[in-house]
Design an enzyme around this catalytic site. Structure first.
Site, PDB file in Angstrom:
ATOM      1  N   ASN A 111       0.887  -1.257  -0.036  1.00  0.00           N
ATOM      2  CA  ASN A 111       0.028   0.146   0.113  1.00  0.00           C
ATOM      3  C   ASN A 111       0.745   1.246   0.071  1.00  0.00           C
ATOM      4  OD1 ASN A 111      -1.968  -1.859   0.376  1.00  0.00           O
ATOM      5  ND2 ASN A 111      -2.341  -1.566   2.407  1.00  0.00           N
ATOM      6  N   HIS A 128       5.879  -0.789  -2.762  1.00  0.00           N
ATOM      7  CA  HIS A 128       5.351  -0.130  -3.880  1.00  0.00           C
ATOM      8  C   HIS A 128       5.365   1.519  -3.869  1.00  0.00           C
ATOM      9  CE1 HIS A 128       2.964  -3.890  -4.976  1.00  0.00           C
ATOM     10  NE2 HIS A 128       4.215  -3.841  -5.378  1.00  0.00           N
ATOM     11  N   CYS A 136      11.687  13.525  -9.376  1.00  0.00           N
ATOM     12  CA  CYS A 136      11.687  14.389 -10.667  1.00  0.00           C
ATOM     13  C   CYS A 136      12.011  12.883 -11.587  1.00  0.00           C
ATOM     14  CB  CYS A 136      13.048  15.345 -10.483  1.00  0.00           C
ATOM     15  SG  CYS A 136      12.868  16.104 -12.114  1.00  0.00           S
ATOM     16  N   CYS A 156       9.491  19.962 -11.691  1.00  0.00           N
ATOM     17  CA  CYS A 156      10.804  19.978 -10.647  1.00  0.00           C
ATOM     18  C   CYS A 156      11.124  21.619 -10.173  1.00  0.00           C
ATOM     19  CB  CYS A 156      11.862  19.135 -10.990  1.00  0.00           C
ATOM     20  SG  CYS A 156      13.427  19.081 -10.187  1.00  0.00           S
ATOM     21  N   GLY A 196      -4.829  -9.063   3.820  1.00  0.00           N
ATOM     22  CA  GLY A 196      -5.554  -8.141   2.679  1.00  0.00           C
ATOM     23  C   GLY A 196      -4.877  -7.762   1.463  1.00  0.00           C
ATOM     24  N   THR A 197      -4.459  -8.907   0.837  1.00  0.00           N
ATOM     25  CA  THR A 197      -3.791  -9.093  -0.371  1.00  0.00           C
ATOM     26  C   THR A 197      -4.456 -10.016  -1.149  1.00  0.00           C
ATOM     27  OG1 THR A 197      -2.074  -8.804  -1.774  1.00  0.00           O
ATOM     28  CG2 THR A 197      -1.781 -10.256   0.219  1.00  0.00           C
ATOM     29  N   SER A 198      -4.661  -9.951  -2.469  1.00  0.00           N
ATOM     30  CA  SER A 198      -5.223 -10.723  -3.356  1.00  0.00           C
ATOM     31  C   SER A 198      -3.984 -11.752  -3.686  1.00  0.00           C
ATOM     32  CB  SER A 198      -5.886 -10.389  -4.603  1.00  0.00           C
ATOM     33  OG  SER A 198      -4.776  -9.297  -5.396  1.00  0.00           O
ATOM     34  N   GLU A 235     -11.576 -12.749   0.888  1.00  0.00           N
ATOM     35  CA  GLU A 235     -11.959 -13.720  -0.041  1.00  0.00           C
ATOM     36  C   GLU A 235     -10.802 -14.644  -0.082  1.00  0.00           C
ATOM     37  OE1 GLU A 235     -14.245 -10.568  -2.971  1.00  0.00           O
ATOM     38  OE2 GLU A 235     -11.910 -10.993  -3.077  1.00  0.00           O
ATOM     39  N   ALA A 251     -10.474  -7.868   8.012  1.00  0.00           N
ATOM     40  CA  ALA A 251      -9.138  -7.730   8.878  1.00  0.00           C
ATOM     41  C   ALA A 251      -9.276  -6.962  10.093  1.00  0.00           C
ATOM     42  CB  ALA A 251      -8.085  -7.014   8.044  1.00  0.00           C
TER      43      ALA A 251
HETATM   44  C1  BV8 Z   1       7.712  -5.860 -12.107  1.00  0.00           C
HETATM   45  C2  BV8 Z   1       1.797   1.017  -7.034  1.00  0.00           C
HETATM   46  C3  BV8 Z   1       9.422  -6.305 -13.922  1.00  0.00           C
HETATM   47  C4  BV8 Z   1       1.043   2.240  -7.579  1.00  0.00           C
HETATM   48  C5  BV8 Z   1       1.045  -1.130  -7.823  1.00  0.00           C
HETATM   49  C6  BV8 Z   1       1.787 -11.861 -15.670  1.00  0.00           C
HETATM   50  C7  BV8 Z   1       2.257 -12.675 -14.779  1.00  0.00           C
HETATM   51  C8  BV8 Z   1       2.767 -12.418 -13.565  1.00  0.00           C
HETATM   52  C9  BV8 Z   1       3.358 -11.163 -13.493  1.00  0.00           C
HETATM   53  C10 BV8 Z   1       3.314 -10.221 -14.218  1.00  0.00           C
HETATM   54  C11 BV8 Z   1       2.567 -10.519 -15.416  1.00  0.00           C
HETATM   55  N1  BV8 Z   1       2.595  -9.455 -16.267  1.00  0.00           N
HETATM   56  C12 BV8 Z   1       3.255  -8.543 -15.437  1.00  0.00           C
HETATM   57  C13 BV8 Z   1       3.577  -8.870 -14.416  1.00  0.00           C
HETATM   58  C14 BV8 Z   1       4.654  -8.433 -13.367  1.00  0.00           C
HETATM   59  C15 BV8 Z   1       3.554  -7.443 -12.595  1.00  0.00           C
HETATM   60  C16 BV8 Z   1       2.326  -8.197 -12.107  1.00  0.00           C
HETATM   61  O1  BV8 Z   1       2.550  -8.683 -11.020  1.00  0.00           O
HETATM   62  N2  BV8 Z   1       1.265  -7.790 -12.667  1.00  0.00           N
HETATM   63  C17 BV8 Z   1       0.062  -8.458 -12.140  1.00  0.00           C
HETATM   64  C18 BV8 Z   1      -1.128  -7.743 -12.286  1.00  0.00           C
HETATM   65  C19 BV8 Z   1      -0.192  -9.865 -12.941  1.00  0.00           C
HETATM   66  N3  BV8 Z   1       4.266  -6.889 -11.651  1.00  0.00           N
HETATM   67  C20 BV8 Z   1       5.136  -5.642 -11.656  1.00  0.00           C
HETATM   68  O2  BV8 Z   1       5.036  -4.999 -12.889  1.00  0.00           O
HETATM   69  C21 BV8 Z   1       6.033  -5.334 -10.582  1.00  0.00           C
HETATM   70  N4  BV8 Z   1       7.502  -4.887 -11.311  1.00  0.00           N
HETATM   71  O3  BV8 Z   1       7.549  -7.024 -12.097  1.00  0.00           O
HETATM   72  O4  BV8 Z   1       8.865  -5.189 -12.878  1.00  0.00           O
HETATM   73  C22 BV8 Z   1      10.772  -5.900 -13.843  1.00  0.00           C
HETATM   74  C23 BV8 Z   1      11.383  -6.932 -13.495  1.00  0.00           C
HETATM   75  C24 BV8 Z   1      12.872  -6.804 -13.576  1.00  0.00           C
HETATM   76  C25 BV8 Z   1      13.499  -5.691 -14.411  1.00  0.00           C
HETATM   77  C26 BV8 Z   1      12.634  -4.614 -14.427  1.00  0.00           C
HETATM   78  C27 BV8 Z   1      11.264  -4.941 -14.456  1.00  0.00           C
HETATM   79  C28 BV8 Z   1       5.449  -3.966 -10.150  1.00  0.00           C
HETATM   80  C29 BV8 Z   1       4.203  -4.191  -9.245  1.00  0.00           C
HETATM   81  C30 BV8 Z   1       3.845  -2.854  -8.730  1.00  0.00           C
HETATM   82  C31 BV8 Z   1       2.817  -2.140  -9.352  1.00  0.00           C
HETATM   83  N5  BV8 Z   1       2.256  -1.187  -8.495  1.00  0.00           N
HETATM   84  N6  BV8 Z   1       0.783  -0.198  -6.830  1.00  0.00           N
HETATM   85  C32 BV8 Z   1      -0.483   2.408  -7.099  1.00  0.00           C
HETATM   86  O5  BV8 Z   1      -0.627   1.876  -5.860  1.00  0.00           O
HETATM   87  O6  BV8 Z   1      -1.077   3.266  -7.745  1.00  0.00           O
HETATM   88  S1  BV8 Z   1       0.384  -2.614  -7.490  1.00  0.00           S
HETATM   89  C33 BV8 Z   1      -0.962  -2.540  -6.853  1.00  0.00           C
HETATM   90  O7  BV8 Z   1      -1.409  -3.979  -6.750  1.00  0.00           O
HETATM   91  C34 BV8 Z   1      -1.212  -2.020  -5.436  1.00  0.00           C
HETATM   92  O8  BV8 Z   1       0.151  -1.672  -5.097  1.00  0.00           O
HETATM   93  C35 BV8 Z   1      -1.691  -3.061  -4.552  1.00  0.00           C
HETATM   94  O9  BV8 Z   1      -1.405  -3.171  -3.527  1.00  0.00           O
HETATM   95  C36 BV8 Z   1      -1.274  -4.243  -5.369  1.00  0.00           C
HETATM   96  C37 BV8 Z   1      -1.687  -5.730  -5.012  1.00  0.00           C
HETATM   97  O10 BV8 Z   1      -3.017  -5.640  -4.972  1.00  0.00           O
HETATM   98  P1  BV8 Z   1      -3.760  -5.795  -3.589  1.00  0.00           P
HETATM   99  O11 BV8 Z   1      -2.896  -5.088  -2.621  1.00  0.00           O
HETATM  100  O12 BV8 Z   1      -3.705  -7.481  -3.253  1.00  0.00           O
HETATM  101  O13 BV8 Z   1      -5.253  -5.240  -3.754  1.00  0.00           O
HETATM  102  P2  BV8 Z   1      -6.233  -5.909  -4.477  1.00  0.00           P
HETATM  103  O14 BV8 Z   1      -7.235  -5.176  -4.549  1.00  0.00           O
HETATM  104  O15 BV8 Z   1      -5.649  -6.724  -5.583  1.00  0.00           O
HETATM  105  O16 BV8 Z   1      -6.818  -7.159  -3.122  1.00  0.00           O
HETATM  106  C38 BV8 Z   1      -7.251  -6.635  -2.216  1.00  0.00           C
HETATM  107  C39 BV8 Z   1      -7.715  -8.092  -1.196  1.00  0.00           C
HETATM  108  O17 BV8 Z   1      -8.100  -7.684  -0.075  1.00  0.00           O
HETATM  109  C40 BV8 Z   1      -8.779  -8.839  -1.937  1.00  0.00           C
HETATM  110  O18 BV8 Z   1      -8.363 -10.146  -1.932  1.00  0.00           O
HETATM  111  C41 BV8 Z   1      -9.963  -8.753  -1.237  1.00  0.00           C
HETATM  112  O19 BV8 Z   1     -10.896  -9.795  -1.031  1.00  0.00           O
HETATM  113  C42 BV8 Z   1      -9.355  -8.107   0.356  1.00  0.00           C
HETATM  114  N7  BV8 Z   1     -10.091  -7.469   1.386  1.00  0.00           N
HETATM  115  C43 BV8 Z   1     -11.101  -6.379   0.992  1.00  0.00           C
HETATM  116  N8  BV8 Z   1     -11.662  -6.069   1.667  1.00  0.00           N
HETATM  117  C44 BV8 Z   1     -10.818  -6.493   3.057  1.00  0.00           C
HETATM  118  C45 BV8 Z   1     -10.151  -7.502   2.511  1.00  0.00           C
HETATM  119  N9  BV8 Z   1      -9.414  -8.295   3.465  1.00  0.00           N
HETATM  120  C46 BV8 Z   1      -9.427  -8.187   4.697  1.00  0.00           C
HETATM  121  N10 BV8 Z   1     -10.339  -7.185   5.167  1.00  0.00           N
HETATM  122  C47 BV8 Z   1     -11.080  -6.216   4.454  1.00  0.00           C
HETATM  123  N11 BV8 Z   1     -11.813  -5.456   5.026  1.00  0.00           N
HETATM  124 ZN    ZN Z   2      14.615  17.685 -11.504  1.00  0.00          ZN
END
Ligand code: BV8
Ligand code: ZN
Length: 260
Positions: A111, A128, A136, A156, A196-198, A235, A251
């Site tokens: 988060n 993240h 910048c 900047c 709280g992560t999917s 979930e 949570a």
């Molecule tokens: C990288 C920051 C490469 C910005 C975010 C295909 C397959 C596998 C991987 C990949 C692929 N294609 C691309 C990739 C890599 C990609 C990735 O994993 N994609 C996924 C979508 C498939 N990852 C990346 O690109 C990462 N970088 O791999 O670099 C590389 C490698 C080497 C050299 C150069 C480059 C970067 C990933 C970071 C992206 N930035 N956010 C912003 O926040 O705006 S990610 C974004 O998703 C948030 O950070 C968020 O936190 C994160 C994960 O989501 P969750 O936190 O899990 O949130 P979500 O809504 O999904 O789930 C919430 C859960 O809570 C649910 O399950 C729900 O049931 C539950 N819930 C709801 N309410 C409650 C609850 N639980 C408890 N109590 C409640 N009340």
């Molecule tokens: Zn600058």
């Protein structure tokens, strides 16, 4: 899940945490849901309003930086008035209890809302990045500007180039130091707690697998040992079938019950 079953799981999770000398925690957007922060993938989630490709990738920023800043400024305004909820507070209490008995504690979050710090957690590993920080695109200027909106074209003060949110977009690597610290914690902890992560976004979700293969979940499935992996999520996720204790629910309701 039968009520008796869930109270049994709560008791098992409590036992694991109460005796752990080292705890590692991974949190995602779900832990902030009860503070009013929209999650990414749930209904009404952020990604249902905006396309991830447009507002959370370098290509999206290059294509339309004004759109990205509109998205982030809206998020900044939303986050300014939110407060930590019972789940954040329970993790801060857990950290104090583990450190108080001479143990080790690490909290890695996906988060960018700063709510763990606001709840009193220390040494939070922001995998993240943070929404309050900007950097910048043309020089090494970086500043923590809080939640105030930054206008449509923040530039900047040193070199005049575009500023960008200091968050990790898709396709970008995580900060090497923060990632290394999170991996070390997942490998060396006695109890690993995912909240709280999917468990879909990598490499962050990989911490769960590291804990299962190299950390407390290594090789043993029984709970006689004081080591284990726990998931608290609304979930089921891909991790639910692999952890020792999977607790499905809010949570804010479950964490205060498992943190003594
Ligand atoms: C990288 C920051 C490469 C910005 C975010 C295909 C397959 C596998 C991987 C990949 C692929 N294609 C691309 C990739 C890599 C990609 C990735 O994993 N994609 C996924 C979508 C498939 N990852 C990346 O690109 C990462 N970088 O791999 O670099 C590389 C490698 C080497 C050299 C150069 C480059 C970067 C990933 C970071 C992206 N930035 N956010 C912003 O926040 O705006 S990610 C974004 O998703 C948030 O950070 C968020 O936190 C994160 C994960 O989501 P969750 O936190 O899990 O949130 P979500 O809504 O999904 O789930 C919430 C859960 O809570 C649910 O399950 C729900 O049931 C539950 N819930 C709801 N309410 C409650 C609850 N639980 C408890 N109590 C409640 N009340
Ligand atoms: Zn600058």
């Amino acid at each position: 899940m039968a009520e008796a079953d869930s109270s049994d799981r709560i008791a098992r999770a409590r036992r694991l945490l109460a005796h752990a000398d080292s705890v590692a925690v991974l949190t995602g957007a779900g832990i902030s849901a009860e503070s009013g922060v929209p999650t990414f993938r749930g209904s009404g989630g952020l990604w249902s309003r905006q396309r991830m490709e447009d507002v959370a990738t370098p290509a999206g920023f290059a294509r339309d930086p004004v759109k990205v800043w509109r998205f982030h400024n809206e998020l900044r305004i939303e986050l300014e008035r939110i407060a930590p909820n019972a789940a954040h507070l329970a993790l801060a209490r857990l950290e104090r209890a583990v450190l108080g008995r001479g143990g080790r504690f690490a909290l890695a979050t996906q988060n960018i809302d700063g709510l763990h710090q606001a709840a009193g957690s220390r040494g939070v590993l922001e995998l993240h990045g943070s929404l309050t920080a900007v950097r910048c695109t043309g020089c090494d200027y970086r500043e923590d500007v809080g939640f105030r909106p930054l206008g449509p074209r923040p530039t900047c003060p040193d070199c005049g180039k575009w500023l960008r949110p200091d968050v990790v977009w898709f396709g970008e690597t995580l900060g090497p130091d923060v990632w290394a610290a999170a991996v070390r914690a997942a490998r060396s902890c006695q109890v690993f707690l995912s909240v709280g992560t999917s468990a879909l976004v990598y490499p962050a979700a990989g911490l769960i697998e590291i804990a299962l293969s190299e950390g407390p979940g290594r090789g043993r499935r029984h709970l006689e040992t004081s080591a284990g992996t726990i998931e608290v999520n609304l979930e089921p996720t891909p991790a639910s079938g692999k952890v020792d204790v999977a607790l499905h629910g809010r949570a804010g309701h479950i964490l205060p019950q498992i943190v003594a």
